[in-house]
Enzyme design. Sequence first.
Site, PDB file in Angstrom:
ATOM      1  N   ARG A   1      13.579  42.417  -5.116  1.00 30.18           N
ATOM      2  CA  ARG A   1      13.647  43.531  -4.152  1.00 30.18           C
ATOM      3  C   ARG A   1      14.520  44.630  -4.737  1.00 30.18           C
ATOM      4  NH1 ARG A   1      12.887  39.148  -0.702  1.00 30.18           N
ATOM      5  NH2 ARG A   1      10.781  39.279   0.141  1.00 30.18           N
TER       6      ARG A   1
ATOM      7  N   ASP B   1       8.416  38.702  -6.761  1.00 30.57           N
ATOM      8  CA  ASP B   1       8.145  38.890  -5.329  1.00 30.57           C
ATOM      9  C   ASP B   1       7.186  40.077  -5.196  1.00 30.57           C
ATOM     10  OD1 ASP B   1       8.433  38.873  -2.396  1.00 30.57           O
ATOM     11  OD2 ASP B   1      10.187  37.641  -2.816  1.00 30.57           O
TER      12      ASP B   1
ATOM     13  N   HIS C   1       4.085  36.079  -1.519  1.00 31.26           N
ATOM     14  CA  HIS C   1       5.040  36.976  -2.184  1.00 31.26           C
ATOM     15  C   HIS C   1       4.592  37.285  -3.614  1.00 31.26           C
ATOM     16  CE1 HIS C   1       7.952  37.245   1.053  1.00 31.26           C
ATOM     17  NE2 HIS C   1       7.929  35.942   1.200  1.00 31.26           N
TER      18      HIS C   1
ATOM     19  N   ASP D   1       6.807  29.845   0.311  1.00 24.85           N
ATOM     20  CA  ASP D   1       7.085  30.330   1.668  1.00 24.85           C
ATOM     21  C   ASP D   1       6.152  31.479   2.054  1.00 24.85           C
ATOM     22  OD1 ASP D   1       8.423  31.862  -0.381  1.00 24.85           O
ATOM     23  OD2 ASP D   1       9.344  33.029   1.221  1.00 24.85           O
ATOM     24  N   GLU D   2       6.102  31.713   3.329  1.00 25.81           N
ATOM     25  CA  GLU D   2       5.516  32.912   3.912  1.00 25.81           C
ATOM     26  C   GLU D   2       4.230  33.379   3.223  1.00 25.81           C
ATOM     27  OE1 GLU D   2       9.414  35.055   5.802  1.00 25.81           O
ATOM     28  OE2 GLU D   2       9.026  35.524   3.702  1.00 25.81           O
TER      29      GLU D   2
ATOM     30  N   TRP E   1      15.007  26.350   4.844  1.00 21.59           N
ATOM     31  CA  TRP E   1      15.560  27.676   5.165  1.00 21.59           C
ATOM     32  C   TRP E   1      15.320  28.094   6.604  1.00 21.59           C
ATOM     33  CZ3 TRP E   1      12.964  32.387   6.258  1.00 21.59           C
ATOM     34  CH2 TRP E   1      11.568  32.346   6.173  1.00 21.59           C
TER      35      TRP E   1
ATOM     36  N   TYR F   1      22.528  32.663   4.989  1.00 20.12           N
ATOM     37  CA  TYR F   1      21.882  33.912   4.596  1.00 20.12           C
ATOM     38  C   TYR F   1      22.918  35.026   4.502  1.00 20.12           C
ATOM     39  CZ  TYR F   1      17.164  32.444   3.904  1.00 20.12           C
ATOM     40  OH  TYR F   1      16.056  31.870   3.356  1.00 20.12           O
TER      41      TYR F   1
ATOM     42  N   ASP G   1      22.572  37.820   3.349  1.00 19.53           N
ATOM     43  CA  ASP G   1      22.066  39.181   3.585  1.00 19.53           C
ATOM     44  C   ASP G   1      22.298  39.581   5.049  1.00 19.53           C
ATOM     45  OD1 ASP G   1      20.123  37.264   4.343  1.00 19.53           O
ATOM     46  OD2 ASP G   1      18.440  38.615   3.974  1.00 19.53           O
TER      47      ASP G   1
ATOM     48  N   THR H   1      17.790  40.786  -1.260  1.00 19.58           N
ATOM     49  CA  THR H   1      18.379  42.108  -1.525  1.00 19.58           C
ATOM     50  C   THR H   1      17.559  43.292  -1.030  1.00 19.58           C
ATOM     51  OG1 THR H   1      17.401  42.088  -3.725  1.00 19.58           O
ATOM     52  CG2 THR H   1      19.644  41.248  -3.526  1.00 19.58           C
ATOM     53  N   GLU H   2      16.711  43.077  -0.016  1.00 16.43           N
ATOM     54  CA  GLU H   2      15.973  44.218   0.528  1.00 16.43           C
ATOM     55  C   GLU H   2      16.903  45.391   0.816  1.00 16.43           C
ATOM     56  OE1 GLU H   2      15.646  41.069   1.601  1.00 16.43           O
ATOM     57  OE2 GLU H   2      13.618  40.646   2.321  1.00 16.43           O
TER      58      GLU H   2
HETATM   59  C1  TNX Z   1      12.771  35.247   4.315  1.00 10.76           C
HETATM   60  S1  TNX Z   1      13.890  32.788   2.760  1.00 10.76           S
HETATM   61  C2  TNX Z   1      12.305  35.144   3.022  1.00 10.76           C
HETATM   62  C3  TNX Z   1      12.600  36.202   2.058  1.00 10.76           C
HETATM   63  C4  TNX Z   1      13.312  37.358   2.703  1.00 10.76           C
HETATM   64  C5  TNX Z   1      14.387  36.819   3.637  1.00 10.76           C
HETATM   65  C6  TNX Z   1      15.246  37.872   4.258  1.00 10.76           C
HETATM   66  C7  TNX Z   1      12.439  32.888   2.329  1.00 10.76           C
HETATM   67  C8  TNX Z   1      11.936  31.686   1.724  1.00 10.76           C
HETATM   68  N1  TNX Z   1      11.717  33.995   2.544  1.00 10.76           N
HETATM   69  O1  TNX Z   1      11.415  36.607   1.420  1.00 10.76           O
HETATM   70  O2  TNX Z   1      13.872  38.153   1.719  1.00 10.76           O
HETATM   71  O3  TNX Z   1      13.769  36.092   4.666  1.00 10.76           O
HETATM   72  O4  TNX Z   1      16.322  37.329   4.964  1.00 10.76           O
END
Ligand code: TNX
Length: 755
Positions: free
Chosen positions: A161, A190, A263, A325-326, A392, A417, A419, A468-469
């Site tokens: 980021r 990412d 990502h 993730d995600e 997480w 976290y 951040d 680090t967004e």
């Molecule tokens: C979730 S933690 C994410 C990250 C983001 C973060 C921001 C994780 C596995 N995925 O891609 O940067 O939240 O807090």
Amino acid sequence: MIQRLIFLLLLTISFNVKAQDLELNLIPKPQSIELKKGTFKIDQNTTLYFESEFEIAGNFLNDFLQNGAGFQLKKTSEKEANIVFVKDVSQPSEGYFLDISDSKISIKASDASGAFYAVQTLRQLLPSPLTPKGGTVALPQLNISDYPKFQYRGMHLDCSRHFFDKEFVKKYIANLALLKMNYFHWHLTDDQGWRIEIKKYPELTSKGAFREETLIGHYNDTPQKFDGKRYGGFYTQEDIKEVVEFAKNHNVTIIPEIEMPGHAQAAISAYPELGCTGTQIPVATTWGVFEDIFCPKEQTFTFLENVLSEVIPLFPGEYIHIGGDEAPKLRWKNCTHCQQLIKDLNLNDEHGLQSYFIQRIEKFVNSKGKKIIGWDEILEGGLAPNATVMSWRGMQGGIDAAKQKHDVIMTPTSHSYFDYYESDKADEPLAIGGFLPLKKVYSFNPIPKELNAEEAKFILGAQANLWTEYIPTEQQVEYMVFPRILAMSEVTWNGPTNNLEKDYPDFVARVENFMPRLDALKINYANHLYEIEGKILKEDDKVFYELTTSTKRKEIHYSINNAKSEVYSKPILIEANAKISANVFKNGEKVGRDFSEEIMYHKGITAKISLNVPPNPAYAAGGKEALINGIRGSNTRYGDKEWLGFWGDDLEITIDFGKQVEINSLKTRFYNAPGQWIYAPKEFRYVIFNNLDENLKSKKIPFFRIDNKAEINVKTKQEKGRYLKLLVKNYGVIPENMQGAGNKAWTFIDEIIIE
Ligand code: TNX
């Protein structure tokens, strides 16, 4: 005689207090210390011996003295040397025994890590900066027996980021070593940038390492604004080798993360054929979760295997992090190849396909002699056989994985976290959200209650993450990491506290004394130690407000409603609305920031409250009473002690006034932060009644739709009753196309103001 004894006793007590609390300012705190009188002096004539196995530790000590004091220790035989490192197999893994007498320092360790950590302790026992008087530096005489509670003590840095150059990454790693942390999780790829040179795919970095512009301000701002500046950077393989070598000399293992299947937008922008649609997309310029993920085609697997074949030889550690993730499943749903694959492989759905994806990559990584780590989403659709899970989204993923006999690293958003905001003061630099003050990190226990002793062995340790967004500069990285990393290092090395209120002040005193050491290392740490905490106390229907500050030997000055200020000595009686202002004074001088709090003396403040479900333990700091204590939560920090968080539950909140009261108005609010999966509930109802046995169904229960502002502000018609019940319906499962899709939504509720 007796007087003499008392004098000696007082002397030892005061000596102990002083030495333990102040002079021995060690972080993380060692397992056991026995302090003796007197010192050991190191000067140019001091000699050194270490066995070859302890070369890294021995050289580190010499380099440290060279840099700080301008001399090195001459090497000599074990018999003659003043400082000796010897192997002792009875020492625990990574542990050491350090004995400092008047003539000798003896370090015993069973492995190189232990010897290295003994040197880090020596370093912290020496003054900082190391300014030798006449070429001599002194150490206290003592014995320390030490070893880590957890074998995994990690820190992460997101270099996608925002990009941080190799020199900064080295500094970051050196600071982990000082704190006896042993893993650096390097987030290298990412959506917003691919940061590692891959020779076979040059466009990953020539194109994928650069984005056209970057979001300014917060993601939730409307309208979103962009800076219009091209941004990027990457590490060559030579850079990586240099950092890996540096890490080795600091006893730190690097875990590279190559994200898949989600990502992945930066990679797909460089090679569009890796996506399901084949269309050219840009490197992402904003934050969040993106639909374009790697498509499970043969071509993609070949690509990923080729990438991993270049990554694996660069990193000597046993782990490769593959993300996981995600990964939204929309593209896979609309892709004929993916749907056919689901049929051919007899899978249930896209989650099964994700599991197939990860398992296939795991096989490849295992075939190269390495193990995979993945974020807890890799549990969905079936865990890859040898995978380690990074939990997480809370601790549940870790609990499930440990029960399935998989290794786990705990890194829940609630406690790790970095951040998230570390102070609830309004002038903090912009952050993603959340609230994670130092004390909350210090309260972290990586072993969840749900696991028995056998299962708990699968919890290897914990890690803090720095996404680090919202962190564009090195200074800000350090501001977010320090001092919270000191707490994480103590939790993972010394072990979690089982008496927070007793241990935290001792820790904070050491943090305060550690700050000059951080200054000497040119670390831009945050200092919130002189902030004031306020708390409502209730006693026999009376309401008091207590003020505290976490460090010792300070005075608090306060005033009510801007009246003359007074020195605080005991909780303040509150009988009406009050604005409290306060400051901390150290030796007569104001330190830290101004504190102020508005207390609303509303009808709920002396009432009793009950809930149908307890708040989620991660967001329950103030307890249920926080909802009626007269204090509103922060506008920007839902993790403070005023908001309560519930994950997926419908709420039923009952307030008992003890006697019939007239209610004229009712106010509360909910939090909205889609990026953190917090959605205001859709429906709200309330009912006022007199008897707990009453059939509420027969009553008229007004119904409110909650709009985007997520505020409730009801003028009731002077209704009377002893009880008030609020019914709040959770938002439900988050739909596709929204942040956190597929997960349960969080409900966060603030003060319920009753007038
Ligand atoms: C979730 S933690 C994410 C990250 C983001 C973060 C921001 C994780 C596995 N995925 O891609 O940067 O939240 O807090």
